[in-house]
Write an enzyme that holds these catalytic residues in place. Structure first.
Site, PDB file in Angstrom:
ATOM      1  N   ARG A  78       0.856  -1.188   0.000  1.00 28.55           N
ATOM      2  CA  ARG A  78       0.000   0.000   0.000  1.00 28.55           C
ATOM      3  C   ARG A  78       0.892   1.239   0.000  1.00 28.55           C
ATOM      4  O   ARG A  78       1.705   1.414   0.905  1.00 28.55           O
ATOM      5  CB  ARG A  78      -0.899  -0.003   1.241  1.00 28.55           C
ATOM      6  CG  ARG A  78      -1.710   1.245   1.383  1.00 28.55           C
ATOM      7  CD  ARG A  78      -2.652   1.256   2.594  1.00 28.55           C
ATOM      8  NE  ARG A  78      -3.300   2.549   2.629  1.00 28.55           N
ATOM      9  CZ  ARG A  78      -3.398   3.329   3.711  1.00 28.55           C
ATOM     10  NH1 ARG A  78      -2.956   2.923   4.882  1.00 28.55           N
ATOM     11  NH2 ARG A  78      -3.966   4.518   3.629  1.00 28.55           N
ATOM     12  N   HIS A 121      -3.321  10.859   0.709  1.00 24.43           N
ATOM     13  CA  HIS A 121      -2.785  10.650   2.057  1.00 24.43           C
ATOM     14  C   HIS A 121      -2.186  11.988   2.505  1.00 24.43           C
ATOM     15  O   HIS A 121      -0.996  12.098   2.768  1.00 24.43           O
ATOM     16  CB  HIS A 121      -1.759   9.510   2.055  1.00 24.43           C
ATOM     17  CG  HIS A 121      -1.505   8.885   3.400  1.00 24.43           C
ATOM     18  ND1 HIS A 121      -1.569   7.530   3.634  1.00 24.43           N
ATOM     19  CD2 HIS A 121      -1.157   9.429   4.582  1.00 24.43           C
ATOM     20  CE1 HIS A 121      -1.282   7.268   4.897  1.00 24.43           C
ATOM     21  NE2 HIS A 121      -1.020   8.413   5.500  1.00 24.43           N
ATOM     22  N   GLU A 166      -7.744   8.239   6.338  1.00 23.93           N
ATOM     23  CA  GLU A 166      -8.055   8.908   7.602  1.00 23.93           C
ATOM     24  C   GLU A 166      -8.581  10.333   7.432  1.00 23.93           C
ATOM     25  O   GLU A 166      -7.936  11.298   7.861  1.00 23.93           O
ATOM     26  CB  GLU A 166      -6.823   8.919   8.510  1.00 23.93           C
ATOM     27  CG  GLU A 166      -6.238   7.548   8.764  1.00 23.93           C
ATOM     28  CD  GLU A 166      -5.145   7.555   9.840  1.00 23.93           C
ATOM     29  OE1 GLU A 166      -4.664   8.638  10.202  1.00 23.93           O
ATOM     30  OE2 GLU A 166      -4.779   6.464  10.317  1.00 23.93           O
ATOM     31  N   ASN A 295      -7.515   1.544  10.064  1.00 23.42           N
ATOM     32  CA  ASN A 295      -6.217   1.789  10.702  1.00 23.42           C
ATOM     33  C   ASN A 295      -6.428   1.740  12.205  1.00 23.42           C
ATOM     34  O   ASN A 295      -7.248   2.490  12.741  1.00 23.42           O
ATOM     35  CB  ASN A 295      -5.662   3.165  10.322  1.00 23.42           C
ATOM     36  CG  ASN A 295      -5.241   3.236   8.866  1.00 23.42           C
ATOM     37  OD1 ASN A 295      -5.291   2.230   8.139  1.00 23.42           O
ATOM     38  ND2 ASN A 295      -4.825   4.404   8.425  1.00 23.42           N
ATOM     39  N   TYR A 297      -4.382   1.643  15.960  1.00 26.21           N
ATOM     40  CA  TYR A 297      -3.135   1.752  16.731  1.00 26.21           C
ATOM     41  C   TYR A 297      -3.360   1.576  18.231  1.00 26.21           C
ATOM     42  O   TYR A 297      -2.561   0.960  18.906  1.00 26.21           O
ATOM     43  CB  TYR A 297      -2.459   3.103  16.479  1.00 26.21           C
ATOM     44  CG  TYR A 297      -1.871   3.187  15.087  1.00 26.21           C
ATOM     45  CD1 TYR A 297      -0.605   2.675  14.831  1.00 26.21           C
ATOM     46  CD2 TYR A 297      -2.583   3.724  14.017  1.00 26.21           C
ATOM     47  CE1 TYR A 297      -0.057   2.713  13.558  1.00 26.21           C
ATOM     48  CE2 TYR A 297      -2.043   3.763  12.741  1.00 26.21           C
ATOM     49  CZ  TYR A 297      -0.783   3.256  12.520  1.00 26.21           C
ATOM     50  OH  TYR A 297      -0.250   3.278  11.253  1.00 26.21           O
ATOM     51  N   GLU A 354      -3.549  -0.270   8.217  1.00 29.76           N
ATOM     52  CA  GLU A 354      -2.378   0.159   9.010  1.00 29.76           C
ATOM     53  C   GLU A 354      -2.495  -0.393  10.413  1.00 29.76           C
ATOM     54  O   GLU A 354      -3.567  -0.328  11.036  1.00 29.76           O
ATOM     55  CB  GLU A 354      -2.306   1.689   9.147  1.00 29.76           C
ATOM     56  CG  GLU A 354      -1.811   2.414   7.940  1.00 29.76           C
ATOM     57  CD  GLU A 354      -1.781   3.927   8.130  1.00 29.76           C
ATOM     58  OE1 GLU A 354      -1.579   4.395   9.270  1.00 29.76           O
ATOM     59  OE2 GLU A 354      -1.963   4.630   7.124  1.00 29.76           O
TER      60      GLU A 354
HETATM   61  C1  FCB Z   1      -1.555   7.207  10.730  1.00 26.67           C
HETATM   62  C2  FCB Z   1      -1.169   7.722   9.370  1.00 26.67           C
HETATM   63  C3  FCB Z   1       0.165   7.214   8.873  1.00 26.67           C
HETATM   64  C4  FCB Z   1       1.187   7.118   9.987  1.00 26.67           C
HETATM   65  C5  FCB Z   1       0.625   6.413  11.190  1.00 26.67           C
HETATM   66  C6  FCB Z   1       1.594   6.256  12.338  1.00 26.67           C
HETATM   67  O1  FCB Z   1      -2.438   8.085  11.328  1.00 26.67           O
HETATM   68  O2  FCB Z   1      -2.126   7.352   8.425  1.00 26.67           O
HETATM   69  O3  FCB Z   1       0.567   8.043   7.824  1.00 26.67           O
HETATM   70  O4  FCB Z   1       1.706   8.347  10.271  1.00 26.67           O
HETATM   71  O5  FCB Z   1      -0.509   7.075  11.649  1.00 26.67           O
END
Ligand code: FCB
Length: 456
Positions: A78, A121, A166, A295, A297, A354
């Site tokens: 990607r 992006h 995002e 995404n 985290y 992500e």
């Molecule tokens: C996300 C972004 C990516 C990267 C990660 C850590 O929010 O999409 O570009 O910076 O965080």
């Protein structure tokens, strides 16, 4: 011992990057300036004054990087396309700006790696920002022109498209909180930007269908499951408001064709009316997509706090370990999130577009022993596996990131890669997490870390 957790045949393993974060070559190939060039060159905006001028020099070194991907064994990569390479200045369309992506996609295909292209992006051409940026409906029309060029020029090389990455960050962080380009602090503009980003997504999906292209198209949202700090009704209600702000604001229009009522009410109170929405917009936004990109985290834990003006919410730190970004490591959140998507929005195919973590990596004896990252990824892969075992429609998983890169306002100070980048020489050094991921892909399942991958 438990048997190895296998992933389904054909499960897509990948890695992700984004144009401004890795490409460099900021003034080459006819590229115009983007809002991130302006922002990063403005003193005080990015840590240590770092910019994406050179970044990882992926633009010139892509062949070596594709070889690294091939050795890793991924089946998809990607990347994102820099809009200012295609529309560098007002009135100018520069199709040759796509040559780099043609070469990249061709190299990927030659190595059996499926290109997955993100169309936006965050690197908006600066000249468009000067004319209002995402605050203006004009930008939606320009995104449609841009989409048509991408589909016509790259449609046969790229089988997977992600309209936006995002939009929450692009609008809220860029136009509301101001920590990302273009660095504005204006909630009215932020709400408009969010709506225009979504509308441009829907228009691009419609166009993709009209052109009859054979690939798949979707959108990537940053989703953060929200937990109440206590089971008190006030905190539960606070968690619900945060969830609306963070997740449903984007999920509901894309997957249900409506904005949450409470959101419209709050926007009305804060900025005096959600005036960007025109009749028919929501039908466009809800044009069916082929997949949802997620995404993930970390999670959010919140408590009720009437003194906070926007949502009456206060963030409380969770009790898990933390990454270099100070984000809590919470793999169960991924499982909860995926299950919730399925429960509330149906069985739409999902790709995790992500997931990854920043740690304080050091080169030792020619290697990088990032045991924390291996543990982070293993925990999250296990959460994804649990969802799959319950019949969840998860198609693939892209690790963020292939290599260390320009981490937005943090510049090069945060390393998310499974490949280390030496920013003095631009040499790439695969970390232990790279070799662990390689074994996971080869075995098709969750292998334990080897001693070298756990030693630090
Ligand atoms: C996300 C972004 C990516 C990267 C990660 C850590 O929010 O999409 O570009 O910076 O965080």
């Amino acid at each position: 011992m438990r048997e190895m957790r296998k992933f389904p045949e054909g499960f897509v393993w990948g890695t992700a990057t984004a144009s401004y974060q890795v490409e460099g070559a900021a003034r080459e190939g006819g590229r115009g300036r983007s809002i991130w060039d302006t922002f990063s060159h403005t003193p005080g905006k990015v840590a240590e004054g770092h910019t994406g001028d050179v970044a990882c020099d992926h633009y010139h070194r892509y062949q070596d990087d594709v070889r690294l991907m091939k050795e890793l064994g991924i089946s998809s990569y990607r990347f994102s396309i820099a809009w200012p390479r295609v529309m560098p200045e007002k009135g100018r369309v520069w199709v040759k700006g796509l040559d780099f992506y043609k070469r990249l996609a061709t190299a990927l295909l030659e190595h059996g790696i499926r290109p997955a292209a993100t169309m936006y992006h965050w690197d908006l051409p600066q000249w468009m920002e000067d004319e209002g940026g995402w605050n203006s409906r004009e930008t939606v029309s320009r995104f449609l022109e841009y989409s048509e060029i991408l589909f016509r020029e790259l449609g046969d090389l790229v089988p997977m498209w992600i309209t936006h990455n995002e939009p929450w960050c692009a609008s809220i962080l860029g136009y509301g909180i101001g920590v990302h380009a273009p660095g504005l602090k204006d909630w009215r503009r932020a709400y408009r930007a969010a709506h225009h980003l979504l509308l441009s997504h829907g228009q691009a999906v419609r166009l993709y269908r009209e052109l009859g292209l054979p690939g798949e198209i979707g959108i990537t949202l940053n989703l953060t499951p929200v937990y109440a700090a206590t089971p008190n009704p006030e905190d539960l209600a606070a968690a619900d408001r945060q969830d609306m702000f963070q997740n449903r604001w984007f999920l509901d229009p894309v997957l249900r064709g409506e904005y949450p009522e409470e959101l419209l009410h709050r926007v009305d109170q804060v900025v005096g009316g959600f005036d960007a929405v025109k009749p028919g917009d929501l039908d466009v936004i809800a044009t069916p997509i082929d997949f949802l990109g997620v995404n993930y985290y970390t999670r959010a834990v919140v408590a009720d706090d009437p003194s906070e003006p926007l949502l009456s919410v206060r963030h409380v730190p969770g009790e898990g370990p933390r990454t270099e970004m100070d984000w809590e490591v919470y793999p169960d959140g991924l499982y909860d999130l995926l299950s919730r998507l399925r429960r509330d929005y149906g069985d739409i195919p999902i790709y995790i577009t992500e997931n990854g973590a920043a740690f304080d990596d050091r080169v030792q004896d020619g290697g990088v022993h990032d045991a924390d990252r291996v543990a982070y990824l293993a925990g999250h892969f296990a959460a994804a596996h649990r969802f799959l075992e319950e019949g969840g429609n998860l198609r693939g998983y892209y690790v963020w990131s292939l290599m260390d890169n320009f981490e937005w306002a943090f510049g090069y100070t945060k390393r998310f890669g499974i490949v280390y980048v030496d920013y003095d020489t631009l040499a790439r050094i695969p970390k232990d997490s790279y070799f662990w991921y390689q074994r996971v892909i080869r075995e098709g399942g969750l292998v334990p870390a080897e001693p070298a991958e756990t030693a630090r």
